[in-house]
Write a protein that holds these residues in place. Sequence first.
Motif, PDB file in Angstrom:
ATOM      1  N   GLY A 307      -3.022  -9.913   0.538  1.00 46.55           N
ATOM      2  CA  GLY A 307      -1.915  -8.966   0.434  1.00 46.55           C
ATOM      3  C   GLY A 307      -2.367  -7.523   0.456  1.00 46.55           C
ATOM      4  O   GLY A 307      -1.827  -6.689   1.198  1.00 46.55           O
ATOM      5  N   ILE A 308      -3.371  -7.204  -0.349  1.00 50.89           N
ATOM      6  CA  ILE A 308      -3.866  -5.830  -0.418  1.00 50.89           C
ATOM      7  C   ILE A 308      -4.550  -5.430   0.888  1.00 50.89           C
ATOM      8  O   ILE A 308      -4.457  -4.279   1.335  1.00 50.89           O
ATOM      9  N   GLN A 322       8.861   5.420   7.759  1.00 51.54           N
ATOM     10  CA  GLN A 322       9.567   6.051   6.653  1.00 51.54           C
ATOM     11  C   GLN A 322       9.480   5.210   5.370  1.00 51.54           C
ATOM     12  O   GLN A 322       9.749   5.718   4.287  1.00 51.54           O
ATOM     13  N   MET A 323       9.084   3.943   5.515  1.00 56.11           N
ATOM     14  CA  MET A 323       8.910   3.076   4.343  1.00 56.11           C
ATOM     15  C   MET A 323       7.438   2.905   3.985  1.00 56.11           C
ATOM     16  O   MET A 323       7.090   2.038   3.187  1.00 56.11           O
ATOM     17  N   ASN A 324       6.574   3.742   4.555  1.00 54.68           N
ATOM     18  CA  ASN A 324       5.142   3.633   4.308  1.00 54.68           C
ATOM     19  C   ASN A 324       4.783   3.852   2.837  1.00 54.68           C
ATOM     20  O   ASN A 324       3.757   3.366   2.351  1.00 54.68           O
ATOM     21  N   ASP A 325       5.630   4.603   2.119  1.00 54.41           N
ATOM     22  CA  ASP A 325       5.372   4.865   0.693  1.00 54.41           C
ATOM     23  C   ASP A 325       5.411   3.589  -0.150  1.00 54.41           C
ATOM     24  O   ASP A 325       4.957   3.591  -1.299  1.00 54.41           O
ATOM     25  N   ALA A 326       5.966   2.491   0.404  1.00 54.11           N
ATOM     26  CA  ALA A 326       6.045   1.234  -0.345  1.00 54.11           C
ATOM     27  C   ALA A 326       4.693   0.537  -0.458  1.00 54.11           C
ATOM     28  O   ALA A 326       4.526  -0.382  -1.269  1.00 54.11           O
ATOM     29  N   VAL A 327       3.703   0.973   0.319  1.00 50.86           N
ATOM     30  CA  VAL A 327       2.395   0.309   0.325  1.00 50.86           C
ATOM     31  C   VAL A 327       1.712   0.412  -1.034  1.00 50.86           C
ATOM     32  O   VAL A 327       1.200  -0.589  -1.563  1.00 50.86           O
ATOM     33  N   ILE A 328       1.688   1.609  -1.617  1.00 52.87           N
ATOM     34  CA  ILE A 328       0.954   1.796  -2.876  1.00 52.87           C
ATOM     35  C   ILE A 328       1.577   0.990  -4.020  1.00 52.87           C
ATOM     36  O   ILE A 328       0.859   0.253  -4.720  1.00 52.87           O
ATOM     37  N   PRO A 329       2.899   1.072  -4.272  1.00 54.03           N
ATOM     38  CA  PRO A 329       3.453   0.244  -5.357  1.00 54.03           C
ATOM     39  C   PRO A 329       3.272  -1.250  -5.112  1.00 54.03           C
ATOM     40  O   PRO A 329       3.069  -2.015  -6.058  1.00 54.03           O
TER      41      PRO A 329
END
Length: 433
Positions: A307-308, A322-329
């Motif tokens: 997953g990581i 635009q949903m790239n910020d979801a990677v870190i959480p």
Amino acid sequence: MSHKRAIASNTAYQIINKFVTAGSTLLISILITRLLGAETYGEYSIVTTYVLTFFLLSDFGVNAIVVQEFAKDINVAKENFAKVLTLRIVFGTLLMLTALIGLYFVPYSEVVKLSILISLPLILFISVSSSASLIFQSFLRYDYQAKASVWGSGLILVLAALSILLFGDSLVALVTASLIGSALTPFLSLYFIREYLSRSVKWIDFEYWKHVVYDAFPMGMALSLNVLMIHADRLILSILSTAYSVGIYNLSYKIFDIVLVLPTFFMNAVYPILVKIKAESEEKYRIFTVKAFIYLFTAGIVLTILGISFSAYLIPAIWGFQMNDAVIPFNILMTGLVFFFLTAPLSWVALLEGKKFYLMWIYGIAFFCNAFLNWYYIPLYDYYAAAVLTVLTESFVFCVLALLVGRKFVGYFRNIKISDLFDIRGMTKGDAD
């Protein structure tokens, strides 16, 4: 069919079920984020988060308690299932009313509140579907559940896509389409188990309800507090942060939740067998349980690494940059995956060991700590705080459960050989089919 084959086939049916249902949900999220934008997806996430919190409370531990009776005797199931179904409908109706009252106290926009109002019957739909799951689990007929869910999810996807194409970014039209599609699953579920819905049995039995609620109360409180603990971050985030942040975190958790269902499905298939084995032999029961721990621990480690490793490529490729910020959480959540995989069997073992009152206190403390910390840290660190606190809370639950019920199994790990894990007969030490 051997125990191991029964577990494998029914786990597989649940995985297929989840693959299709989650796949349709993810396809809807892709359509929304790519065609309507992250803001609209955030508002849609607020609606689903609010309603989801209530309909996940509808079980209240009833299935976990009643399955022990039904799995032992099909005649008991045929006599009492209709009573359980009626009880669950009553629970669902009360939760709908509670959710309706709760709308007056949340600072959502008028369109979001209207969309939530339209979606409230989902609570009743899931109450009916969960009641049917009691039969599917007791007699390991998850193939029926898969058929009902697959057809229902397919209809939801088609109607949601038509809504987006015909009405654009109308949130009301989108949730209305989803509601109509969601009615098919409970209808089909009841059709598959129609033999348990005889008119000759009592459907309303206050004495039986009292017995079930009394027995289920500790486990029901534990499961309800666990649900609230898991969903507190998203609910608080929807109140204290922006629709964009809710959408980002909801997407990361939605992907994480797909992986998270594996231990749930595995234990759904294992639990009825554990009930029977424990009644026959304590020794076999402990060996069987240890093997389940080993399978889930190994799966958790492998899936964490995968997953990581691939999240930074898959999330923007599928949902857009635009949903790239979801990677870190998402990666933060994945660091705690092993804890989630191991608390699943520990919780069921605690129930079998008669520790259900302890479960209520464990999840109660975890929920209140999680909610307090989220309320304090989300305004400071947004969805990063929600992800970190989710992992810390689950690790706390794992440590306490391990101390409570895990110690009695430690010595059995030394007796398990690698070859035993791949031996079909060894799963139950030659136990009967």
